[in-house]
Design a protein around this motif. Structure first.
Motif, PDB file in Angstrom:
ATOM      1  N   ARG A 339     -32.985 -24.952  53.520  1.00  0.00           N
ATOM      2  CA  ARG A 339     -32.588 -24.405  54.822  1.00  0.00           C
ATOM      3  C   ARG A 339     -33.175 -23.014  55.037  1.00  0.00           C
ATOM      4  N   ASP A 589     -38.794 -19.986  64.783  1.00  0.00           N
ATOM      5  CA  ASP A 589     -38.949 -18.566  65.052  1.00  0.00           C
ATOM      6  C   ASP A 589     -39.973 -18.324  66.158  1.00  0.00           C
ATOM      7  N   ARG A 592     -38.417 -19.135  69.472  1.00  0.00           N
ATOM      8  CA  ARG A 592     -37.452 -18.110  69.881  1.00  0.00           C
ATOM      9  C   ARG A 592     -38.158 -16.815  70.267  1.00  0.00           C
TER      10      ARG A 592
ATOM     11  N   ARG B 134     -33.681 -14.702  65.336  1.00  0.00           N
ATOM     12  CA  ARG B 134     -34.501 -15.661  64.613  1.00  0.00           C
ATOM     13  C   ARG B 134     -33.674 -16.293  63.506  1.00  0.00           C
ATOM     14  N   LEU B 135     -34.317 -17.207  62.777  1.00  0.00           N
ATOM     15  CA  LEU B 135     -33.550 -18.034  61.849  1.00  0.00           C
ATOM     16  C   LEU B 135     -32.826 -17.231  60.774  1.00  0.00           C
ATOM     17  N   ASP B 136     -33.526 -16.349  60.117  1.00  0.00           N
ATOM     18  CA  ASP B 136     -32.887 -15.625  59.019  1.00  0.00           C
ATOM     19  C   ASP B 136     -31.686 -14.809  59.505  1.00  0.00           C
ATOM     20  N   LEU B 138     -30.025 -15.261  62.182  1.00  0.00           N
ATOM     21  CA  LEU B 138     -29.038 -16.185  62.743  1.00  0.00           C
ATOM     22  C   LEU B 138     -28.193 -16.790  61.634  1.00  0.00           C
ATOM     23  N   GLN B 139     -28.852 -17.189  60.564  1.00  0.00           N
ATOM     24  CA  GLN B 139     -28.097 -17.763  59.451  1.00  0.00           C
ATOM     25  C   GLN B 139     -27.212 -16.699  58.801  1.00  0.00           C
ATOM     26  N   GLN B 142     -24.169 -16.345  61.025  1.00  0.00           N
ATOM     27  CA  GLN B 142     -23.207 -17.430  60.835  1.00  0.00           C
ATOM     28  C   GLN B 142     -22.426 -17.228  59.534  1.00  0.00           C
ATOM     29  N   VAL B 274     -23.318 -23.485  55.420  1.00  0.00           N
ATOM     30  CA  VAL B 274     -24.455 -22.589  55.630  1.00  0.00           C
ATOM     31  C   VAL B 274     -24.991 -22.060  54.311  1.00  0.00           C
TER      32      VAL B 274
END
Lengths: 810, 352
Positions: A339, A589, A592, B134-136, B138-139, B142, B274
């Motif tokens: 992930r 990314d 976004r 962005r993903l990092d 965002l994670q 969470q 997560v």
């Protein structure tokens, strides 16, 4: 637009364009390169040099640097603006410009009042350098000029001067006209027929029919269309931009709807752990099926056949193999996850596990970014507002984000249910019905038949009964199941034998009695053989039925399928969550970041438009003033809308390179400045060059051609200017009224250069316009430039005392 | 006591002397300098920034204007509740106070304008980052939010007002910080109807049942959806539509919006989804020593500042403490009597 762009930012009739033009040393705002067309056509370039108020060294340096900076542009046209009184002092500069191999044609605009000396009044004094082929010298005695009609017989009557409508000088307007390559060429050509190629210029020009308020309104509408809020969402917060899986997948395989089976690569290498476990499982299942096959038939009762025990052992082995495969799959899915991407250690582990991490086709950064770019461009072209586009980008980011294989570890039980393993490890007991009534009936009948045949029957009957008891006893014994934790204690095998014995005995008795009473004339041996065969078939059926039932209860086929399903599931997850982990993270990314870029563009557009609206209100451009023709205004709005879309595309263009380079954080660098600069340039372009001409960043398009046609259809004065005007007609002459006597007023000696935008050809009447019209690439201006020769003696061209020219400057 | 007073003549005129009680019950005096009124707060209490002259540390001061107490508004209830929750958290996490929760520095409710002090919150309201992370990050958002739920639950608290206004995101430190504990309640207390429509669970909006950490799970799920997608959920009266969302978000929010609170995952389960650890700092149990402190707290309040006209709501758990003791006393008495009766009966029987 960079300084190296082959197209400058536009005309400078009312000051320099935002951001400045190309600059040389000195006054960076005065020198410029103009283009009469867009998109880098260097043959349509005019380089402008302003030497006014410059000492000689500064003038030389400016000219040198400007020409040197465009040495790669084969433009050849140079417009030099100088003081009329400085032509002699600057002659070296003029000579160097004219001698440059980069220059083919030169127009010198000499600005200044006539010089009155003892030996006469001179409009200008220069050197013969000005009178060379491919040159023209235009004397502007007055920057505003007067209206003048060349009279018959050389008489002229000065008309009242009228001031410029927008505050710009008439000289600036003339200079703007001269930077149109077609007009430039026409003036140089016309000057060739004038003595010493020196003339005083006059002009008449028509601009397009659009008022500033109309242009502003069109731009404001276009900005509003781009920055309007997103369409209302459906209830529940779902996506309203068609984000169905199929639509998302159209952007690229990383955004959802991708079939892992489409990946042809062998992701699980032969001989890897999972592959070996699957093979073991297959073999175990095959062994189980073989054992079940061996159990069937009378051979299954033989002493050498291990019977159900072997089947139980094979089932347990199959269960163990499948269990190990399932545990390994679950363990690996939970261990690696992916992930948060794959680190070096996880990659090594996967390599050792036998997973191929080779990139999947179509998932490289360039392809992903191209997909996003296509989405944005298509959305803009379809008229979607920026809010909708950025919402779609966020949806794409959401779809691309990897879930991680840990979430799939919980699905392993669904793919390979526990009940399969349970039934293999602890199968149901082998259930042979001990004494089915129909079997007992068959035994009775068989034994009776064997005992019918007289004395011999009294032997064969009991023998057959005894044989049956032995066979039945063997079958019952083989069918017993060892006790297990869950299975009840097996029943004893021999009590049911009593019923078989009773049946057999009864059969024998019946047979003997029937033989004695009825005196049946049969031979004992054949009948006994037949009876024995019948009982053998009955025994086989009895045993096989139990074997079939037990075999069906054992999930051998399900186990094999579960093993295949597990590996297939493992492969899909491995590809989706491991192989594609980094690619999906990048795609998410990048999508976004694209959304953030679009959001910033929308904010900049809105804030700039707000400021422009305030400025327009302050300057008096309050409400939009349509020009009276709905079709024309509608076409204008369409063109401006398309231009704004192209502006947005141009503003975000550098972002794609940053995304491709994976410098996502830098995607928005300089974006606000770019948007502001492009907006300023476009506003200036609309006002100065008109919407008929595409700005640097915009497409030409069919709408623009149609707009030009419609615009010129609304210009009845165009005919008067283009068709009816002759050299002697009334037009503005850039000369003071008191200096008109310096000009040769004979209409026949003046030269006229008519020009009109090529886009206006259809409106002006195909094939009906004068042959000498110069067609320009710009869609904004039409008119004529008049060159009126000076009277003899009004211009003096002579070498200065130092006759040596500087060689080799350029 | 009259509240903050002017500093001594030797100090700059803008300084104030602030006397307050810290969560450990210690009385402190600080000289502070007011900086600015702070906007964008997760509640209606006026808030301003103060800087300690001695240490330079910044604190937020939330107060109830004098008129707010006089007219019986709920501002005082919010302030008192936030103090109560802050003390509870401070006692649950006495050592390493978790960064995911805004820390109570002190309070004084015995003044004309009662106030509390909070350590200056980090970051900005997370609404500014909706759809932009962005993903990092965002994670990390969470995980941080779910961890804050775990920390609250471990302290026996339910925030009750989680929303983008009360959740802050520190972009530089990738840290979530939860603020706005004015609506916090203890697990098991009766629910009171409140909560902004989109963010509050149906049970919370209806005010039925007892307070449960599942209420915060619902709210956190709404915030996660909002931050991940950028989609405005302010008009929703039910859960957002997850059908057309990516697998990652669906996986994180699976069952978070179950109708029944019992069907929703707990904070530890969300953290597992997560990939974040579910560890909390060591500390005393939620109720260890709390009863005594709470009684003392209530006694001081009753003596020095009678509550407004509103009577205590029936069944208020904070007034059940003496009832519990009474019930226990009755039960003990019954047992003792029964034992005595048996003993006496047996004794009579043996004598006879």
């Amino acid at each position: 637009m960079s300084a190296d762009s082959t197209t400058a930012s536009g005309w400078t009739g009312r000051g320099w364009p935002p951001g400045g033009g190309d600059s040389a040393a000195g006054d960076s705002g005065r020198d410029h390169r103009h283009s009469g067309s867009q998109h880098g056509d260097s043959s349509q370039t005019v380089i402008r040099v302003d030497l006014r108020n410059s000492p000689v060294p500064a003038a030389e340096r400016r000219a040198f640097e400007l020409l040197h900076s465009y040495r790669d542009v084969a433009a050849g046209r140079v417009l030099v603006v100088d003081d009329a009184t400085a032509l002699l002092d600057h002659y070296t500069v003029h000579a160097a410009v004219r001698a440059s191999r980069l220059v083919h044609q030169v127009i010198c605009v000499a600005v200044g009042q006539p010089v009155r000396r003892d030996d006469g009044i001179f409009a200008l004094r220069g050197t013969p350098v000005l009178d060379t082929e491919g040159s023209a010298t235009l004397w502007v005695g007055d920057a505003e000029g007067v209206g003048w009609q060349l009279g018959l017989g050389g008489r002229a009557s000065a008309l009242a001067a009228d001031s410029g409508a927008d505050g710009a000088s008439r000289l600036d307007e003339l200079l703007d006209l001269l930077t149109v390559p077609a007009v430039f060429d026409g003036v140089v050509e016309a000057a060739g027929g004038i003595p010493r190629r020196v003339a005083c210029p006059g002009y008449q020009v028509l601009a397009g029919p659009f008022q500033p308020a109309t242009l502003h309104d069109a731009q404001a509408r276009a900005v509003r269309a781009l920055t309007t809020a997103e369409r209302p969402q459906p209830p529940g917060g779902g996506s309203d931009t068609g984000t169905a899986v199929a639509a998302v997948a159209g952007v690229g395989p990383l955004f959802g709807g991708w079939d892992p089976e489409a990946d042809r690569a062998q992701r699980i290498r032969p001989g890897s752990l999972v592959d070996r476990l699957r093979t073991d499982c297959r073999h175990a299942v095959d062994d189980l099926e073989i054992e079940l096959g061996n159990m069937a038939g009378l051979s299954g009762l033989s002493a050498t056949n291990p019977g159900p025990d072997a089947g139980r052992r094979a089932a347990a082995a199959a269960g163990a193999a499948l269990g190990e495969l399932r545990a390994t799959v679950a363990d690996e899915l939970g261990r690696v996850d992916g992930r948060a991407g794959l680190d070096a250690g996880q990659r090594d582990h996967l390599q050792q596990l036998g997973i191929s991490l080779d990139q999947v086709d179509g998932t490289d950064r360039a392809t992903v970014v191209a997909g996003l770019r296509r989405e944005v461009a298509d959305g803009l072209d379809r008229g979607h507002p920026l809010a909708a586009l950025l919402g779609r980008m966020r949806d794409l980011a959401d779809f691309a984000a990897p879930r991680g294989s840990l979430a799939d570890a919980d699905q392993v039980d669904r793919v390979c249910p526990e009940w399969i393993l349970q039934q293999l490890r602890e199968p149901e007991p082998f259930d042979l019905p001990p004494a089915p009534p129909i079997l007992l009936a068959a035994v009775l009948v068989g034994c009776a038949a064997a005992a019918v045949g007289g004395v011999a029957g009294r032997v064969t009957g009991p023998l057959l009964a005894l044989a049956w008891l032995l066979a039945a006893g063997l079958a019952l014994h083989r069918s017993t199941t060892p006790p297990t934790e869950t299975a009840p204690a097996p029943r004893r095998w021999w009590p049911p034998l009593v019923r078989h014995a009773l049946a057999a005995g009864a059969g024998v008795a019946v047979g003997v009695a029937v033989g004695q009473v009825l005196h049946v004339p049969v031979t004992a041996a054949p009948v006994a053989l037949l009876s024995a065969a019948g009982l053998a078939l009955a025994l086989r059926a009895w045993w096989n039925r139990a074997v079939d039932k037990w075999s069906k209860a054992l999930p051998a086929a399900a186990a094999g399928q579960a093993a295949d399903d597990l590996v297939g599931f493992f492969r899909r997850v491995a590809v989706t969550e491991w192989v594609l982990s980094d690619a999906r993270r990048f795609a998410s990314d990048a999508a976004r970041a694209t959304a953030n870029v679009l959001e910033e563009v929308a904010q900049e557009l809105a804030s700039h438009q707000l400021a422009a609206g305030v400025a327009a209100t302050a300057s008096g451009d309050r409400a939009p003033a349509p020009d009276g023709d709905g079709e024309l205004v509608a076409e204008l709005r369409r063109v401006v809308q398309d231009d704004m879309v192209d502006l947005v595309k141009a503003a975000v263009e550098p972002c794609w390179a940053e995304l491709r380079a994976n410098t996502i954080d830098a995607a928005g660098t300089g974006l606000a400045g770019r948007v502001g600069r492009l907006l300023g340039e476009y506003r200036w372009h609309l006002a100065d060059r008109g919407p008929e001409e595409p700005p640097e960043f915009a497409r030409a398009g069919a709408s623009r051609a149609r707009l030009a046609q419609l615009a010129w259809q609304h210009m009845p004065d165009a005919n008067a200017v283009l068709w009816d005007a002759g050299p002697g007609g009334s037009m503005r002459q850039l000369c003071a009224a008191e200096d008109l006597p310096l000009l040769d007023a004979a209409p026949t000696r003046a030269r006229l250069v008519r020009f009109a935008p090529r886009a206006a050809q259809p409106a002006l009447g195909e094939g009906t316009y004068p042959a000498d019209i110069r067609w320009t690439a710009t869609g904004h201006l039409a008119g004529a430039v008049r060159l009126v020769p000076l009277r003899p003696g009004a211009a003096e061209l002579a070498w200065p005392q130092s006759t040596e020219t500087d060689d080799g400057l350029l | 006591m009259t509240g903050p007073r002017a500093a001594p003549a030797s100090a700059p005129e803008s300084n104030l002397v602030l006397e307050f009680t810290d969560p450990a019950g210690q009385r402190l005096t600080w000289q502070v300098r007011p900086r600015a009124t702070v906007g964008e707060q997760p509640g209606p209490l006026p808030t301003r920034l103060l800087v300690s002259v001695a240490s330079g540390h910044s604190v937020l001061q939330r107060s109830v204007p004098e008129r707010g107490r006089a007219d019986g508004s709920r501002l005082y209830d919010l302030l008192e509740n936030e103090v109560w929750a802050g003390i509870r958290l401070a006692r649950r996490y006495p050592g390493q106070y978790p960064a995911e929760l805004v820390r109570l520095v002190g309070y004084d409710l015995d003044v004309a304008e009662p106030f509390l002090l909070l350590a200056k919150p980090r970051g900005e309201p997370c609404s500014r980052f909706a759809g932009r992370l962005r993903l990092d990050p965002l994670q990390a958002f969470q995980a941080g939010l779910f961890r804050s739920l775990l920390l609250l639950a471990e302290a026996g608290l339910v925030h009750g007002n989680l929303s983008p206004d009360s959740i802050r995101w520190d972009e530089a430190g990738s840290l979530v910080q939860v603020d706005g504990l004015g609506w916090a309640a203890g697990v098991g207390e009766p629910r009171r109807a409140h909560g902004r429509t989109s963010w509050a669970s149906p049970q919370q909006r209806a005010g039925r049942g007892t307070v449960s950490p599942a209420d915060d799970v619902w709210s956190a799920g709404m915030v996660v959806f909002y931050i991940a997608t950028g989609r405005d959920v302010s008009g929703l009266t039910g859960p957002p539509d997850l059908a057309n969302r990516g697998a990652a978000l669906r996986g994180v929010l699976a069952d978070v919006f179950a109708d029944s609170p019992a069907g929703r995952p707990d904070a530890a389960g969300l953290l597992h989804r997560v990939g974040a650890p579910a560890a909390v700092p060591a500390g005393p149990a939620a109720d260890d020593g709390l009863a005594e402190g709470r009684r003392e707290f209530d006694r001081v309040l009753r003596e020095k500042w009678p509550p407004p006209d509103t009577a205590a709501p029936p069944g208020s758990p904070r007034r059940r403490v003496p009832r519990r003791i009474a019930v226990a006393a009755v039960a003990v008495t019954v047992v003792v009597v029964a034992v005595l009766a048996v003993v006496l009966t047996l004794a009579n029987g043996s004598w006879s």
